[in-house]
Design an enzyme around this catalytic site. Structure first.
Site, mmCIF file in Angstrom:
data_model
loop_
_atom_site.group_PDB
_atom_site.id
_atom_site.type_symbol
_atom_site.label_atom_id
_atom_site.label_comp_id
_atom_site.label_asym_id
_atom_site.label_seq_id
_atom_site.Cartn_x
_atom_site.Cartn_y
_atom_site.Cartn_z
ATOM 1 N N SER A 103 0.874 -1.168 0.000
ATOM 2 C CA SER A 103 0.000 0.000 0.000
ATOM 3 C C SER A 103 0.910 1.217 0.000
ATOM 4 O O SER A 103 1.674 1.425 0.934
ATOM 5 C CB SER A 103 -0.880 -0.010 1.250
ATOM 6 O OG SER A 103 -1.591 1.195 1.317
ATOM 7 N N ARG A 104 0.829 2.016 -1.082
ATOM 8 C CA ARG A 104 1.820 3.091 -1.242
ATOM 9 C C ARG A 104 1.496 4.320 -0.412
ATOM 10 O O ARG A 104 2.394 5.076 -0.073
ATOM 11 C CB ARG A 104 1.937 3.469 -2.718
ATOM 12 C CG ARG A 104 2.498 2.334 -3.536
ATOM 13 C CD ARG A 104 2.890 2.744 -4.937
ATOM 14 N NE ARG A 104 3.177 1.536 -5.698
ATOM 15 C CZ ARG A 104 2.396 1.025 -6.617
ATOM 16 N NH1 ARG A 104 1.257 1.632 -6.928
ATOM 17 N NH2 ARG A 104 2.719 -0.081 -7.254
ATOM 18 N N VAL A 105 0.226 4.546 -0.130
ATOM 19 C CA VAL A 105 -0.101 5.775 0.588
ATOM 20 C C VAL A 105 -0.848 5.531 1.895
ATOM 21 O O VAL A 105 -1.001 6.439 2.707
ATOM 22 C CB VAL A 105 -0.949 6.745 -0.277
ATOM 23 C CG1 VAL A 105 -0.167 7.237 -1.466
ATOM 24 C CG2 VAL A 105 -2.235 6.090 -0.727
#
Lengths: 131, 510
Positions: B371-373
């Site tokens: 999950s990048r953010v």
């Protein structure tokens, strides 16, 4: 011969006709072009395109008026004025057609637009629950 | 029927002519030259716009709507929105003067509709007060704010290691039958159970209608349907409807985003959406590219997913979170559509078939999921207890693979394996059982502090349930405090650990 779009063909033909070229000769050339490019089935559409192009070049247009019970002279004038208004044409050639299936009202057809105020259309709209 | 009076008809004609000066009823018209495979080719309509709705007059006064997608000099290619059975070559076509729009608003909640907003649930017409454009530009840079609020799925594995924030686009990807829809469904259920106020929009793209029906029944049984809109298309629907479904669903969800609300949209699945668009594009004679998809297949999904966003405070701070689903073939995430959507989204949850059949459900591959953010949106309470969960699990997998060869292991490695086995067990979760924040926090705190190390793996779930039941019955007030999301105080930590130790002791004494 390089294939051009039907609309471009109509534009070229209209320009030549307005410039005074021989109508019969041009139509023969157009027929040959349509046959060569297997576009004969598009001849009707080509004529409609030609009508639109001629209108823009000459200010003259044709319109078909359908009514159930004919068109009086006064009404004809009114319709001509309307067609001039919507198409921007200077002169209008009306082709009046009696069509009992309309039940009443009027349909005005130009090469590009249609005004349908027929009883038949209203009945169809009622049947679809739109009106 | 009344008799037709010529006098009346004549009056009708006079009236029609006198009204000719008005532009009402004037239409630009064309004719259908060819029709087939859900596509109509039209002559005329010189001023038709892209995506504009046109009406084709069928037989017996019936009409079929279509929308223009190919605007050539000599003809217009339009995709039919209804049956082509009543459309004939030579039929009159007129412009409707509008682009595609669907009903939007609170009235849509609890309803199952098709991509044109027509009800499919037999509960009567939808009296929506407004409509929203199916195709709409995404919010610009100034209209956005970074993702900062969590969107809890209720699944421990996701909320701890791959946290999702409101406004994020998190892809759920995996082979068939690996539990992709189950994750989406649990997330929807969790919104209702935790009373987050997030509205769910589930978009079924070419899904079996029996599956959609089961899903709707489940949502009703869980009490989630009241805050859910289902946009359903089946495999027998025209490709045009499958193509429109996600855009229509997004238009419905945007209503809540734009009115200071929060919405979650699930696209199930975009693989079928891409296939429907490929079908339409090939029939529209657009040049095929890789895997016969058209050149703009990336834009197809990027413009859709870009509409999910966290809006700025000036615009009401609403959000739209997207969970697109992609089905892979034999776990190949490097195929065309999966790589496209992976690059568009803010992370992915990768589900593995092997894990699924080993009983690890949700079958999330920790190594390939990211999950990048979402990390910045994770609650402090969870952050304070997860520690190095991801790292511990990765070490465990490596050691477990090594241990398979019968190698002698030192005590430290053995302990890592034991902890890993227990963590894996605790991350397993049955369907329809999302956990509240405090339940996740309590479980992980106890596990990471080694309280469960002595409990046999097969009995771990029993102890976990006993711990959660005890905390809920005796310390509800404290647990409600944890649910607010603040970091755990030392007192709360002590309370949870003491209760966990007591449960483990009780269990050992049995």
């Amino acid at each position: 011969m390089h294939k051009v779009s039907r609309r471009e063909l109509a534009r070229n033909v209209a320009r030549q006709l307005v410039d005074g070229a021989d109508q019969k000769k041009i139509m023969q050339e157009v027929a040959a072009y349509l046959i060569e490019h297997k576009m004969v089935n598009q001849s009707g559409m080509l004529l409609a395109d030609l009508s639109i192009e001629l209108q823009s070049l000459t200010g003259h247009t044709t319109a078909e008026v359908r009514t159930a019970f004919g068109l009086s002279d006064a009404n004809r004038k009114h319709v001509e004025g309307y067609v001039r208004e919507i198409t921007g044409a200077k002169t209008v050639e009306l082709n009046a057609v009696e069509d009992k299936s309309l039940k009443g009202g009027i349909i005005v057809k130009t090469p590009q637009y249609e005004y349908d105020a027929s009883v038949k259309r209203k009945l169809n709209q009622l049947a679809r629950g739109e009106a | 029927m009344d008799t037709i009076s010529v006098k009346d008809l004549s009056k009708e004609l006079e009236e029609s002519i006198s009204k000719l000066s008005s532009q009402n009823g004037l239409e630009e018209t064309g004719i259908v030259t060819r029709v087939g495979d859900g596509i109509a080719w039209i002559y005329g309509l010189r001023s038709v716009g892209f995506n504009e709705v046109i009406t084709i007059e069928g037989e017996n006064g019936q009409t079929v709507d279509a929308f223009a997608l190919n605007l050539n000099e000599d003809e217009v290619g339009a995709v039919l929105l209804g049956s082509e059975a009543s459309v004939r070559a030579g039929a009159k076509v007129s412009l409707k003067g509008e682009v595609l729009s669907v009903p939007i608003g609170e009235e849509m909640l609890g309803r199952v509709v098709d991509p044109l907003g027509r009800p499919l649930d037999g509960q009567g017409p939808i009296k929506a007060k407004s409509t929203g454009l199916v195709e709409r530009p995404a919010p610009g840079v100034a209209a956005r704010k970074s993702v900062h609020e969590p969107l809890m799925t209720g699944l421990v594995a996701i909320d701890t290691m791959i946290p999702i924030g409101r406004g994020q686009r998190e892809l759920i990807i995996g082979d068939r039958q690996t539990g992709k829809t189950a994750i989406a469904l649990d997330t929807m259920i969790n919104q209702a159970r935790q009373k987050t106020g997030v509205v769910n929009v589930y978009v079924a793209i070419g899904q079996k209608l029996s599956k959609v029906s089961r899903l709707v029944e489940r949502l009703k049984a869980e009490g989630v349907m009241d805050q859910t809109i289902v946009v359903a298309t089946g495999p027998s629907d025209p490709a045009s409807l499958l193509y429109l479904a996600p855009y229509a669903g997004t238009a419905m969800a945007e209503y809540f985003r734009d009115n200071k609300g929060h919405a979650l949209i699930i696209y199930d699945d975009l693989t079928k959406h891409a296939a429907a668009y490929r079908q339409m594009s090939l029939l529209l004679r657009r040049p095929p590219g890789r895997d016969a998809y058209p050149g703009d297949v990336f834009y197809l999904h990027s413009r859709l997913l870009e509409r999910s966003a966290q809006l700025s405070d000036d615009l009401g701070a609403g959000s739209l979170t997207a969970l697109p689903i992609i089905e892979t073939q034999a776990g190949d995430i490097s195929a065309y559509i999966p790589t496209n959507v992976i690059s568009i989204t803010d992370g992915q949850i990768f589900l593995e078939t092997d894990l699924f059949y080993q009983g690890v459900r949700p079958a999330i591959s920790v190594g390939l999921s990211v999950s990048r953010v979402g990390g910045s949106a994770q609650t402090k309470a969870l952050k304070s207890v997860i520690g190095s969960l991801r790292l511990s699990l990765a070490q465990f997998r490596e050691l477990a693979a090594f241990a398979q060869f019968g190698t002698d292991l030192d005590d430290e490695a053995k302990q890592s394996i034991a902890r890993g086995q227990r963590l894996t067990e605790l991350l397993k979760q049955p369907q329809y059982s999302p956990l509240a924040l405090w339940q996740q926090v309590a479980t992980l705190l106890a596990a990471n502090q080694g309280v469960f190390d002595k409990v046999p793996v097969e009995k771990l779930k029993t102890v976990q349930h006993a711990l959660l039941a005890e905390l809920e019955s005796d310390h509800k007030k404290e647990m409600d405090e944890i649910n607010k999301g603040a970091a755990l105080t030392d007192d709360l930590k002590k309370l949870i650990l003491d209760t966990a130790k007591k449960e483990v002791k009780n269990f050992a004494g049995e």
